[in-house]
Design a protein around this motif. Structure first.
Motif, mmCIF file in Angstrom:
data_model
loop_
_atom_site.group_PDB
_atom_site.id
_atom_site.type_symbol
_atom_site.label_atom_id
_atom_site.label_comp_id
_atom_site.label_asym_id
_atom_site.label_seq_id
_atom_site.Cartn_x
_atom_site.Cartn_y
_atom_site.Cartn_z
ATOM 1 N N THR A 123 -9.872 24.787 28.198
ATOM 2 C CA THR A 123 -10.612 25.148 29.551
ATOM 3 C C THR A 123 -10.417 24.328 30.422
ATOM 4 O O THR A 123 -10.031 24.706 31.804
ATOM 5 N N GLY B 64 -11.366 30.614 26.128
ATOM 6 C CA GLY B 64 -12.568 31.852 25.743
ATOM 7 C C GLY B 64 -12.353 32.500 24.602
ATOM 8 O O GLY B 64 -13.406 32.513 23.693
ATOM 9 N N LEU C 285 -6.887 29.212 29.955
ATOM 10 C CA LEU C 285 -8.228 29.712 30.125
ATOM 11 C C LEU C 285 -8.491 30.876 28.926
ATOM 12 O O LEU C 285 -9.558 30.735 28.331
ATOM 13 N N GLU D 215 -14.849 28.304 23.273
ATOM 14 C CA GLU D 215 -15.094 27.186 24.194
ATOM 15 C C GLU D 215 -16.126 27.492 25.202
ATOM 16 O O GLU D 215 -16.883 26.424 25.705
ATOM 17 N N TRP D 216 -16.371 28.690 25.708
ATOM 18 C CA TRP D 216 -17.280 28.877 26.763
ATOM 19 C C TRP D 216 -18.680 29.154 26.273
ATOM 20 O O TRP D 216 -19.657 29.123 27.063
ATOM 21 N N SER D 217 -18.583 29.147 24.913
ATOM 22 C CA SER D 217 -19.946 29.569 24.140
ATOM 23 C C SER D 217 -20.884 28.134 24.417
ATOM 24 O O SER D 217 -20.560 27.237 23.794
#
Length: 325
Positions: free
Chosen positions: A53, A218, A214, A222-224
């Motif tokens: 990210t 995701g 990105l 990594e976005w969690s």
């Protein structure tokens, strides 16, 4: 990779205007020091940011700034074919090459990562031999390859020790695969259609590569649970440094140098960047600088020097225009 692409550079005729010594020194300092410091900046950035990210935001931001800069200078928008080819190059250079670097720096010291990235010329020669023009390497080139591989084996062998931890060895192998991806992307770039304006060409690759990074971030989860409020001030500053100084200042200095001096002189950054990264990692991040590391650095960088000189005589390119940030 951070970076960058180790040795080659586009052939530009030096500007007949005689630049001042002060401007030359400042430009070389930017390419030597700033690009050498990006490896440590990556380490600080990923301390509180997910690696893929962070890299995606980095290249999207840098690409957008370069795109606006190029458009302000009159560069036309890229064609559909140029966008497609730029995306392919961005996949190899940024997703594969830089993605490997940011992931591995979670466990591998930044200075050692920079040293492993310096092996790109070894991959370039091997790929050119096997899948390029088919020219068999000379004895000198073959010896340079063997020397470089010995240095890599010596360096990665030390990553198995307790000093670095068990994941460092895996990270070192991933960086070598990333260097291979960078070499493949550099070869693909030879025949790809790219905008005539260098900044627009780089912006196209950065925007495509940043978007891919990105997506991978995701997909890797990594976005969690990640929130920008969790990012430390040091990581934000490191990211800003990578975008502004690595992309805009460093890249602009590189382009200017290609216009006023020889590509061979500019390519010397490939030997200086790993040394800068090793020293900065040791001085600012307490990364170990062992006799084994120093010995492997001498073996690898001298092999790169041999391949650069012999490869140039035999028209075997050992690098390509870097997409650095």
């Amino acid at each position: 990779m951070s970076s960058a692409s180790p040795l080659g550079a586009p052939s530009h005729r030096p500007d007949p205007a005689d630049p001042s010594l002060a401007r030359l020194l400042l430009a070389f300092a930017a390419v030597y020091l700033i690009w050498g410091s990006t490896y440590l900046a990556i380490r600080f950035a990923i301390e509180t940011m997910p690696p893929f990210t962070m890299a995606g935001v980095r290249f999207l931001s840098a690409g957008a700034l370069l795109y606006l800069w190029a458009r302000s200078r009159g560069a036309p928008n890229p064609t559909r074919r140029q966008v497609r080819d730029g995306a392919v190059i961005g996949a190899f250079l940024l997703l594969g090459g830089n993605g490997a670097v940011v992931w591995a720096e979670q466990w591998v010291p930044s200075g050692l990562v920079a040293l492993l990235v310096a092996t790109v010329p070894l991959w370039m020669v091997l790929i050119d031999w096997g899948w390029g023009d088919g020219e068999r390497p000379s004895i000198g080139v073959a010896l340079g390859l063997v020397q470089g591989l010995v240095g890599v084996a010596w360096l990665t062998g030390g990553l198995q020790g307790e000093e670095f931890g068990p994941r460092a060895m895996v990270g070192g192998v991933v960086v070598l695969l990333g260097a291979l991806s960078w070499a493949v992307g550099s070869i693909v770039a030879r025949t790809a259609q790219a905008p005539a304006a260098p900044r627009m060409a780089t912006a196209t690759q950065m925007l495509a590569g940043g978007a891919m990074l990105l997506v991978v971030g995701g997909g890797a989860g990594e976005w969690s649970g990640f929130a920008p409020a969790q990012v430390s001030a040091a990581s934000w500053l490191a990211l800003a440094y990578l975008v502004v100084f690595g992309a805009l200042v460093g890249y602009s200095a590189y382009i200017w140098l290609l216009g006023v001096t020889t590509a061979a002189r500019v390519s010397t950054y490939a030997y200086v960047n790993p040394v800068v990264a090793l020293v900065l990692g040791w001085a600012l991040a307490d990364e170990p600088l062992t006799p084994r590391t120093l010995g492997a650095a001498a073996v690898i960088l001298s092999a790169v020097l041999i391949l650069n000189r012999l490869g140039r005589r035999r028209r075997v390119p050992v690098g390509a225009r870097p997409v650095r940030s």
